[in-house]
Design a protein around this motif. Structure first.
Motif, mmCIF file in Angstrom:
data_model
loop_
_atom_site.group_PDB
_atom_site.id
_atom_site.type_symbol
_atom_site.label_atom_id
_atom_site.label_comp_id
_atom_site.label_asym_id
_atom_site.label_seq_id
_atom_site.Cartn_x
_atom_site.Cartn_y
_atom_site.Cartn_z
ATOM 1 N N LEU A 126 0.817 -1.212 -0.159
ATOM 2 C CA LEU A 126 -0.003 0.135 -0.012
ATOM 3 C C LEU A 126 0.751 1.245 0.008
ATOM 4 N N SER A 127 2.013 1.396 0.068
ATOM 5 C CA SER A 127 2.937 2.489 0.160
ATOM 6 C C SER A 127 2.907 3.134 -1.188
ATOM 7 N N THR A 128 3.011 4.387 -1.225
ATOM 8 C CA THR A 128 2.828 5.432 -2.348
ATOM 9 C C THR A 128 3.650 5.049 -3.354
ATOM 10 N N ASP A 129 5.179 4.926 -2.944
ATOM 11 C CA ASP A 129 6.112 4.776 -3.825
ATOM 12 C C ASP A 129 6.516 3.397 -4.543
ATOM 13 N N ILE A 130 6.569 2.494 -3.727
ATOM 14 C CA ILE A 130 6.691 1.055 -4.227
ATOM 15 C C ILE A 130 5.515 0.109 -3.946
ATOM 16 N N LYS A 143 -4.619 8.757 -9.643
ATOM 17 C CA LYS A 143 -3.720 9.343 -8.673
ATOM 18 C C LYS A 143 -3.382 8.405 -7.775
ATOM 19 N N PRO A 144 -2.220 8.132 -7.442
ATOM 20 C CA PRO A 144 -1.932 7.277 -6.002
ATOM 21 C C PRO A 144 -2.406 7.754 -4.772
ATOM 22 N N ILE A 145 -2.821 6.843 -3.935
ATOM 23 C CA ILE A 145 -3.697 7.224 -2.976
ATOM 24 C C ILE A 145 -2.543 6.814 -1.594
ATOM 25 N N PRO A 146 -2.261 7.920 -0.746
ATOM 26 C CA PRO A 146 -1.526 7.471 0.357
ATOM 27 C C PRO A 146 -2.357 6.795 1.419
ATOM 28 N N PHE A 147 -2.540 5.544 1.394
ATOM 29 C CA PHE A 147 -3.483 4.812 2.259
ATOM 30 C C PHE A 147 -2.565 4.873 3.757
ATOM 31 N N SER A 149 -0.711 7.132 5.269
ATOM 32 C CA SER A 149 -0.539 8.528 5.876
ATOM 33 C C SER A 149 -1.693 9.320 5.873
ATOM 34 N N GLN A 150 -2.852 8.637 5.579
ATOM 35 C CA GLN A 150 -4.115 9.455 5.839
ATOM 36 C C GLN A 150 -4.933 8.687 6.960
ATOM 37 N N PRO A 151 -5.259 9.630 7.959
ATOM 38 C CA PRO A 151 -5.868 9.251 9.471
ATOM 39 C C PRO A 151 -7.129 8.301 8.926
ATOM 40 N N GLN A 152 -7.826 8.804 7.952
ATOM 41 C CA GLN A 152 -9.130 8.040 7.625
ATOM 42 C C GLN A 152 -9.039 6.762 7.065
ATOM 43 N N PHE A 153 -7.863 6.051 6.859
ATOM 44 C CA PHE A 153 -7.809 4.816 6.383
ATOM 45 C C PHE A 153 -7.257 3.910 7.487
ATOM 46 N N PHE A 154 -6.624 4.513 8.685
ATOM 47 C CA PHE A 154 -5.907 4.066 9.612
ATOM 48 C C PHE A 154 -6.711 2.713 10.306
ATOM 49 N N TRP A 155 -7.847 3.067 10.849
ATOM 50 C CA TRP A 155 -8.440 1.943 11.789
ATOM 51 C C TRP A 155 -9.026 1.008 10.835
ATOM 52 N N ALA A 156 -9.364 1.256 9.456
ATOM 53 C CA ALA A 156 -9.924 0.110 8.684
ATOM 54 C C ALA A 156 -8.483 -0.897 8.426
#
Length: 294
Positions: A126-130, A143-147, A149-156
């Motif tokens: 899930l990292s943005t670069d690799i 566009k790549p999604i910063p999974f 580093s985005q707080p809204q994705f952390f709990w999921a």
């Protein structure tokens, strides 16, 4: 006791384990009422009463930690807890023993991976670069999604990791409970024309209901506890607002800053909350007419 001496002898290793590793260290809870100093020792450290508890409750981080801890566990309770039950029912329906064992082995395997490995796999996915997910999105013109580093994705993300790692392992207890169902009940259901779904709904699920209730009570009692290693490995400064929990607070205060008493106070608070949750859940279950854990 003399007549059953061999039974007590078999119980001895388990009893010694609880005495040495569970009951023995309880004296350490007294450190939460001290300004403990390793140089002064236990008897030479200053007694401060409930000072550390008061500071924890008055801290600006307290309600953030409480919210994060409760919601992370609530996500696990809603989305993770039912999956081992469903998976065990599905595995039980596999009739070919060879394929059944293969499938069981596959779903058990992630449990034996450390959280370091799981966090590394998540990074490479899930990292943005690799991360290959974002590489796939890029090839599709998205566009790549910063999974990470985005707080809204952390709990999921934490819930998804728990499901992938431990859902298969959690089926062991339910499969054992299903194995104890009397086969004559299924035979009678087949004679009456019941489909497989009807057999699961009216025979299998009611038979394993006591196991489900006991595990639910125990799971509910751990609502104040979050997998420390998992959260520590997955958190970063960009998601601290949703990642900071009581375990990380105890680590930062007790280990990194050397405030041992603060860390012990947090642990004691979690233990008391967990005990209250177990007692309340057990009381509610018994009021609803089911058998609790005691």
């Amino acid at each position: 006791m003399y007549q059953n001496k061999y039974i007590y002898l078999m119980m001895l290793p388990g009893i010694l384990f609880f005495i040495v590793f569970k009951f023995g260290p309880l004296w350490g809870l007294l450190l939460s009422f001290q300004n403990y100093s390793p140089f002064a020792g236990f008897w030479g450290s200053e007694w401060v009463g409930f000072k550390h508890f008061a500071e924890m409750f008055q801290s600006a981080q307290f309600y953030t930690m409480l919210r994060n801890t409760v919601l992370i566990n609530l996500f696990n309770l809603i989305f993770y807890f039912p999956l081992p039950i469903v998976l065990s029912l599905m595995l039980n329906e596999v009739r070919h023993e060879f394929y059944k064992r293969i499938h069981q082995s596959i779903v058990y395997m992630p449990h034996f991976l450390s959280w370091v490995v799981v966090a590394s796999v998540t990074f490479f996915v899930l990292s943005t670069d690799i991360g290959f997910v974002n590489k796939l999105l890029y090839t599709m013109g998205i566009k790549p999604i910063p999974f990470l580093s985005q707080p809204q994705f952390f709990w999921a993300l934490l819930t998804a990791q728990n499901i992938w790692k431990d859902a298969g392992w959690g089926t062991i207890i339910f499969l054992a409970a299903i194995a104890g169902v009397d086969p004559a009940r299924y035979e009678a259901a087949v004679i009456d024309g019941a489909s497989r779904w009807r057999q699961i709904w009216h025979i299998t699920l009611p038979a394993i209901r006591p196991t489900i209730i006991i595990l639910f009570i125990l799971r509910f009692g751990s609502m104040a506890d979050v997998g420390f290693e998992q959260v520590l490995l997955m958190m970063n400064p960009l998601v601290n607002s949703v990642a900071d929990v009581f375990d990380t607070y105890a680590y930062n205060q007790g280990i990194l800053r050397g405030q041992t008493s603060v860390g012990v106070a947090v642990g004691m608070f979690k233990g008391i909350v967990g005990l209250c949750l177990v007692l309340s859940a057990n009381y509610t279950v018994k009021k609803l007419g089911y058998e609790g854990i005691y």
